[in-house]
Write a protein that holds these residues in place. Structure first.
Motif, short mmCIF file in Angstrom:
data_model
loop_
_atom_site.label_atom_id
_atom_site.label_comp_id
_atom_site.label_asym_id
_atom_site.label_seq_id
_atom_site.Cartn_x
_atom_site.Cartn_y
_atom_site.Cartn_z
N MET A 1 -45.84 -8.23 -12.45
CA MET A 1 -44.66 -7.77 -13.15
C MET A 1 -43.43 -8.61 -12.79
N SER A 2 -43.32 -9.00 -11.51
CA SER A 2 -42.21 -9.85 -11.08
C SER A 2 -42.24 -11.18 -11.81
N ALA A 3 -43.43 -11.76 -11.89
CA ALA A 3 -43.55 -13.05 -12.56
C ALA A 3 -43.19 -12.94 -14.04
N ARG A 4 -43.66 -11.90 -14.71
CA ARG A 4 -43.37 -11.74 -16.14
C ARG A 4 -41.87 -11.51 -16.37
N GLU A 5 -41.22 -10.77 -15.48
CA GLU A 5 -39.78 -10.54 -15.62
C GLU A 5 -39.00 -11.85 -15.44
N ALA A 6 -39.41 -12.67 -14.47
CA ALA A 6 -38.74 -13.95 -14.25
C ALA A 6 -38.91 -14.87 -15.45
N VAL A 7 -40.13 -14.92 -15.98
CA VAL A 7 -40.39 -15.75 -17.16
C VAL A 7 -39.57 -15.26 -18.35
N LEU B 1 -36.99 -21.04 -11.74
CA LEU B 1 -37.73 -20.00 -11.03
C LEU B 1 -38.05 -20.49 -9.63
N VAL B 2 -37.96 -19.58 -8.65
CA VAL B 2 -38.33 -19.90 -7.27
C VAL B 2 -39.37 -18.88 -6.82
N LYS B 3 -40.56 -19.36 -6.53
CA LYS B 3 -41.66 -18.48 -6.14
C LYS B 3 -41.50 -18.00 -4.70
N GLY B 4 -41.66 -16.70 -4.52
CA GLY B 4 -41.67 -16.13 -3.18
C GLY B 4 -43.05 -15.62 -2.83
N ASN B 5 -43.11 -14.37 -2.37
CA ASN B 5 -44.38 -13.80 -1.89
C ASN B 5 -45.17 -13.17 -3.03
N LEU B 6 -45.78 -14.02 -3.82
CA LEU B 6 -46.72 -13.56 -4.83
C LEU B 6 -47.75 -14.65 -5.04
N PRO B 7 -48.95 -14.30 -5.48
CA PRO B 7 -49.98 -15.31 -5.68
C PRO B 7 -49.55 -16.33 -6.74
N TYR B 8 -49.86 -17.57 -6.46
CA TYR B 8 -49.58 -18.65 -7.41
C TYR B 8 -50.20 -18.35 -8.77
N GLU B 9 -51.41 -17.78 -8.76
CA GLU B 9 -52.11 -17.50 -10.01
C GLU B 9 -51.34 -16.49 -10.87
N ASP B 10 -50.73 -15.49 -10.24
CA ASP B 10 -49.95 -14.50 -10.98
C ASP B 10 -48.76 -15.15 -11.68
N LEU B 11 -48.10 -16.05 -10.96
CA LEU B 11 -46.94 -16.72 -11.54
C LEU B 11 -47.36 -17.61 -12.71
N MET B 12 -48.39 -18.42 -12.52
CA MET B 12 -48.77 -19.36 -13.57
C MET B 12 -49.41 -18.66 -14.76
N GLN B 13 -50.00 -17.50 -14.53
CA GLN B 13 -50.53 -16.72 -15.67
C GLN B 13 -49.37 -16.31 -16.57
N ALA B 14 -48.27 -15.90 -15.99
CA ALA B 14 -47.10 -15.53 -16.79
C ALA B 14 -46.48 -16.75 -17.44
N VAL B 15 -46.44 -17.86 -16.72
CA VAL B 15 -45.85 -19.10 -17.27
C VAL B 15 -46.67 -19.62 -18.45
N ASN B 16 -47.98 -19.50 -18.37
CA ASN B 16 -48.86 -20.05 -19.41
C ASN B 16 -49.19 -19.06 -20.53
N PRO C 1 -49.52 -17.22 -23.85
CA PRO C 1 -49.19 -17.60 -25.23
C PRO C 1 -48.05 -16.75 -25.77
N ASN C 2 -47.10 -17.41 -26.41
CA ASN C 2 -45.98 -16.76 -27.10
C ASN C 2 -44.91 -16.19 -26.17
N THR C 3 -45.25 -15.86 -24.92
CA THR C 3 -44.25 -15.27 -24.02
C THR C 3 -44.00 -16.12 -22.77
N GLY C 4 -44.72 -17.24 -22.64
CA GLY C 4 -44.61 -18.06 -21.43
C GLY C 4 -43.55 -19.14 -21.54
N LEU C 5 -43.68 -20.15 -20.70
CA LEU C 5 -42.68 -21.21 -20.61
C LEU C 5 -43.24 -22.59 -20.94
N THR C 6 -44.37 -22.63 -21.60
CA THR C 6 -44.96 -23.92 -21.94
C THR C 6 -44.15 -24.62 -23.02
#
Length: 464
Positions: A236-242, A253-268, A270-275
């Motif tokens: 949820m944190s990653a999706r809110e930042a994105v 965006l600055v990643k803190g204590n969350l899995p890298y995979e959670d952040l990149m899933q939100a970044v990638n 479709p339609n709601t990410g940062l690609t």
């Protein structure tokens, strides 16, 4: 072999002298501070020392005093000497770059206990007495001759020192708004406060509010001035930042204590990410103590087994990043296990093709060469020994690894075996995404904010 040999009590005559000469360097000052634990700013901060005459006189005096001890212990009387007492007066400042001549002179002998009193004088290059006094010792009565010990080479380095250039550059720019995701660690929270005070960032903290406030309170860090967006867990944190980045409300965006995979899933997503139309890649900017400059390493995180097209984009992204950091024409080494093109080793074929892409204008802004092995990419000595003639070999700014596996292994080796520190960034998204290396520290956090600022300002400068 060189030997040191003492002078026994009966041999030493009144009036006998010994001398040595040394020049005070900044390394001497720092090494003395490390050895003694003396971090008095009068000794280490030259501006502070200049501001107070008393401190000027005693600053570095202990270094001069240590030279007297050296002379007594190695020359006269030499090995076997027992130091009893020392009385010194510091008459003038010993300044950085001063050359000091230390002289001791035997002036009294005590036959009952084999004691000798020495007059001690330290004179600078102008002939001025900077230290004077006396020393009492018990001289040896037996001959001692020993091989002179070769002292170990000492290397002093402030970890993360090269990141100060990034921080200083960001200090001159307007602050950028960054989304800091799940900052739970005290050092991480403290860095947000400092970066804000330096006017580098305007933070929006995202994550579980109760947990973040509790962490800040436990560490004695005041985060009440900052906006906090509630998010219950990492995804949820990653999706809110994105979301904030898509809306243009944050510049990075600055990643803190969350899995890298959670952040990149939100970044990638479709339609709601940062690609974007640009391929994303990851780069480390590493401060390696034994290397003479910042070292860029790509891609050790995002692209697992990149093909030639992906490598072209990885190289270009890294060159563009180097430009933002201030390198006008970065030197790029395409790494492989060997130095020549080999049809059985794909990374050598890719290296050759990438170099030709530079010739054809498909890659621009840097000097690219390869295949190069790791040693020939970063070591002038290895380059010379291997007979390599290259504008990149031995002085590379950017290392392009064959794949994620080799890159990640190399990054961890530099971190744990070479005491390197690193900041990481995902390039090619709508906003820069900062990922510190695993063993991040206060300085790496600050450098991450600074790099985010530099990248955000660069992006705004070229965005219509």
């Amino acid at each position: 072999m060189e030997y040191i040999e003492n002078r026994i009590f009966d041999e030493i005559e009144l009036g006998e002298t010994a001398s040595l000469m040394r020049t005070l360097s900044q390394e001497d000052i720092e090494l003395f501070a490390v050895m003694s634990g003396d971090v008095n700013p009068a000794h280490l901060d030259l501006e502070y020392a200049r501001s107070d005459m008393f401190h000027k006189i005693i600053a570095h005096g202990m270094w001069g005093g240590s030279l007297i001890s050296t002379l007594l212990g190695t020359k006269l009387p030499g090995p076997g000497t027992i130091y009893l007492a020392q009385t010194l007066k510091f008459k003038r400042p010993v300044a950085l770059g001063d050359t000091i001549t230390v002289t001791i002179k035997a002036v009294a002998k005590d036959e009952q206990r084999n004691g000798i009193t020495f007059d001690c004088t330290c004179v600078n290059q102008k002939g001025e007495v900077v230290i004077s006094g006396s020393a009492e010792v018990i001289a040896p009565t037996e001959r001692v001759k020993r091989p002179r010990i070769t002292l170990p080479e000492v290397f002093l380095y402030e970890h993360g020192a090269r990141y100060h250039t990034l921080i200083e550059a960001a200090d001159k720019l307007d602050p950028v708004t960054v989304a800091v995701i799940n900052p739970f660690e005290p050092d991480f929270l403290a860095s947000i406060v400092e970066a804000t005070q330096k006017n580098i960032i305007k933070p929006i903290i995202i994550g579980p509010t109760t947990k973040i406030r509790a962490a800040a309170e436990a560490a004695g860090i005041d985060i009440t001035p900052f906006k906090i967006h509630e998010a219950e867990y990492g995804g949820m944190s990653a999706r809110e930042a994105v979301k904030l980045a898509r809306l243009g409300e944050v510049d990075a965006l600055v990643k803190g204590n969350l899995p890298y995979e959670d952040l990149m899933q939100a970044v990638n997503a479709p339609n709601t990410g940062l690609t974007t139309n640009q391929r994303m890649s990851h780069a480390f900017i590493m401060d390696v103590p034994m290397y003479s400059k910042l070292l860029f390493l790509t891609d050790a995180v995002l692209n697992i087994y990149p093909d030639l097209d992906a490598k072209r984009d990885i190289v270009q992204n890294a060159i563009d990043l180097a430009h933002v950091v201030g390198l006008e024409n970065p030197k790029v080494a395409i790494l492989s296990a060997v130095l020549t093109v080999n049809e059985h080793i794909k990374s050598t074929l890719d290296a050759a093709a990438l170099c030709k892409m530079v010739d054809r204008g498909q890659i621009s802004g840097g000097i690219v060469d390869g295949p190069l092995s790791f040693d020939t990419a970063i070591s002038a000595q290895a380059t010379k020994e291997r007979g390599i003639i290259s504008p990149v070999a031995g002085i590379a700014d950017i290392l392009v690894v064959p794949d994620l596996e080799s890159g990640n292994i190399l990054a961890r080796q530099l971190e744990y075996l070479a005491e390197a520190q690193g900041i990481g960034v995902v390039l090619g998204a709508r906003v820069p995404i900062m990922l510190a290396i695993h063993a991040d520290s206060h300085i790496t956090h600050l450098a991450s904010y600074a790099l985010a600022s530099l990248l955000a300002h660069s992006r705004h400068a070229i965005t219509p």
